[in-house]
Design a protein around this motif. Sequence first.
Motif, PDB file in Angstrom:
ATOM      1  N   LEU A 129      -0.317  12.564   0.979  1.00  0.00           N
ATOM      2  CA  LEU A 129       0.689  11.507   1.101  1.00  0.00           C
ATOM      3  C   LEU A 129       1.746  11.549  -0.006  1.00  0.00           C
ATOM      4  CD1 LEU A 129      -1.713   8.560   2.043  1.00  0.00           C
ATOM      5  CD2 LEU A 129      -0.276   9.885   3.604  1.00  0.00           C
ATOM      6  N   VAL A 151       0.800  -1.223   0.000  1.00  0.00           N
ATOM      7  CA  VAL A 151       0.000   0.000   0.000  1.00  0.00           C
ATOM      8  C   VAL A 151       0.833   1.273   0.000  1.00  0.00           C
ATOM      9  CG1 VAL A 151      -1.924  -1.185   1.128  1.00  0.00           C
ATOM     10  CG2 VAL A 151      -0.282   0.113   2.529  1.00  0.00           C
ATOM     11  N   GLY A 152       2.162   1.132   0.033  1.00  0.00           N
ATOM     12  CA  GLY A 152       3.032   2.302  -0.053  1.00  0.00           C
ATOM     13  C   GLY A 152       2.734   3.321   1.030  1.00  0.00           C
ATOM     14  N   ALA A 153       2.578   4.570   0.611  1.00  0.00           N
ATOM     15  CA  ALA A 153       2.432   5.691   1.551  1.00  0.00           C
ATOM     16  C   ALA A 153       1.134   5.664   2.341  1.00  0.00           C
ATOM     17  CB  ALA A 153       2.533   7.007   0.772  1.00  0.00           C
ATOM     18  N   TRP A 154       0.192   4.804   1.967  1.00  0.00           N
ATOM     19  CA  TRP A 154      -1.124   4.813   2.616  1.00  0.00           C
ATOM     20  C   TRP A 154      -1.140   4.213   4.032  1.00  0.00           C
ATOM     21  CZ3 TRP A 154      -2.514   4.818  -2.839  1.00  0.00           C
ATOM     22  CH2 TRP A 154      -3.488   5.766  -3.190  1.00  0.00           C
ATOM     23  N   TYR A 180      -3.020   5.710   7.031  1.00  0.00           N
ATOM     24  CA  TYR A 180      -4.478   5.850   6.882  1.00  0.00           C
ATOM     25  C   TYR A 180      -5.200   4.518   7.046  1.00  0.00           C
ATOM     26  CZ  TYR A 180      -4.062  10.640   4.979  1.00  0.00           C
ATOM     27  OH  TYR A 180      -3.832  11.984   4.800  1.00  0.00           O
ATOM     28  N   GLN A 229      -0.545   0.537  -5.823  1.00  0.00           N
ATOM     29  CA  GLN A 229      -0.771   0.839  -4.398  1.00  0.00           C
ATOM     30  C   GLN A 229      -2.215   1.265  -4.138  1.00  0.00           C
ATOM     31  OE1 GLN A 229       2.381   3.682  -4.018  1.00  0.00           O
ATOM     32  NE2 GLN A 229       3.899   2.137  -3.416  1.00  0.00           N
TER      33      GLN A 229
END
Lengths: 178, 178
Positions: B125, A160-163, A166, B132
């Motif tokens: 983000l 999900v990388g940068a997520w 959240y 992603q």
Amino acid sequence: MTLAQSIDVLQRTPAILHSLLDGVGDGWARGTEGPATFSPFDVVGHLIDGEETDWIPRARIILAQGPTRRFEPYDRFRHRSRNTQRTLASLLTEFAQLRSANLVLVQSWNLTEQQLALEGEHPSLGAVTLRQLLATWVVHDLGHVAQVARVMAKQYKDEVGAWIPYLPVLTDHETPRS
Amino acid sequence: MTLAQSIDVLQRTPAILHSLLDGVGDGWARGTEGPATFSPFDVVGHLIDGEETDWIPRARIILAQGPTRRFEPYDRFRHRSRNTQRTLASLLTEFAQLRSANLVLVQSWNLTEQQLALEGEHPSLGAVTLRQLLATWVVHDLGHVAQVARVMAKQYKDEVGAWIPYLPVLTDHETPRS
């Protein structure tokens, strides 16, 4: 808590687990949150153990009000050896059958408020009532449904990388609690 | 992550929520974890918002690779005003229809590995890929399934007596995280 409210939830669990898990790949079914934690496959086995060795036997001990009202300790890992040769599909079917039969049985008891207030003795928690046992059965189901969804979500933690910030489900129970 | 694995989970969510919630009483549907937290009814509304305003619009922005690749901020509370007159049953049906149509659409794109690696810009983000975004859609679903089960479980928090320490779902998210 009313018995009808509780049974309404308890009768849903087999279909919920079927929707979540029937036919999923091994990555979803066998993934865990780390060492000594349950996969979705393990959770279904654990729920079967509950149907066979926990809720109904303990309710019977309470209702009998015999000289010994102490419950047998519950083996949280019985399923590990029991189900080594089983498929997830067969466990889902078995759980649905056991649950259905157990709810027919509970309803056949036509429990009164006086019976719901009867006590048994939990081996480590002490005095508990039949009402509390039945409420715990409901919460235990829902907790394990939440666990299955959480464990499945964590299989995508690196995707999900940068997520990540959240998506709190990815960091819930980083220290295993159930 | 493979697209097939992701779609396998995404297509299950309407049936999972139907099994959990269709026909439940208001106590289960409208209970929360405290002020400013979602009930199961709210969660279904929030997932509908995602189908309409989040996942597909953002995927389109990424795929278009236009001069502006920045996503619109997502309104987590749009559903609160949108659904005041709605029944839970009608929301479950609407969510199932939207999800089904969106998955037909995504499959019609026949996404390549190159497309999955394309980037968009999340408003807070930063750079994120289509891969992603799709993985986040899956985790977001599973997180909200876990939330529905947890919020339902908490409606029985005062009913389980001495069992509370054995039921971590009752104390998860005591400080709201989602």
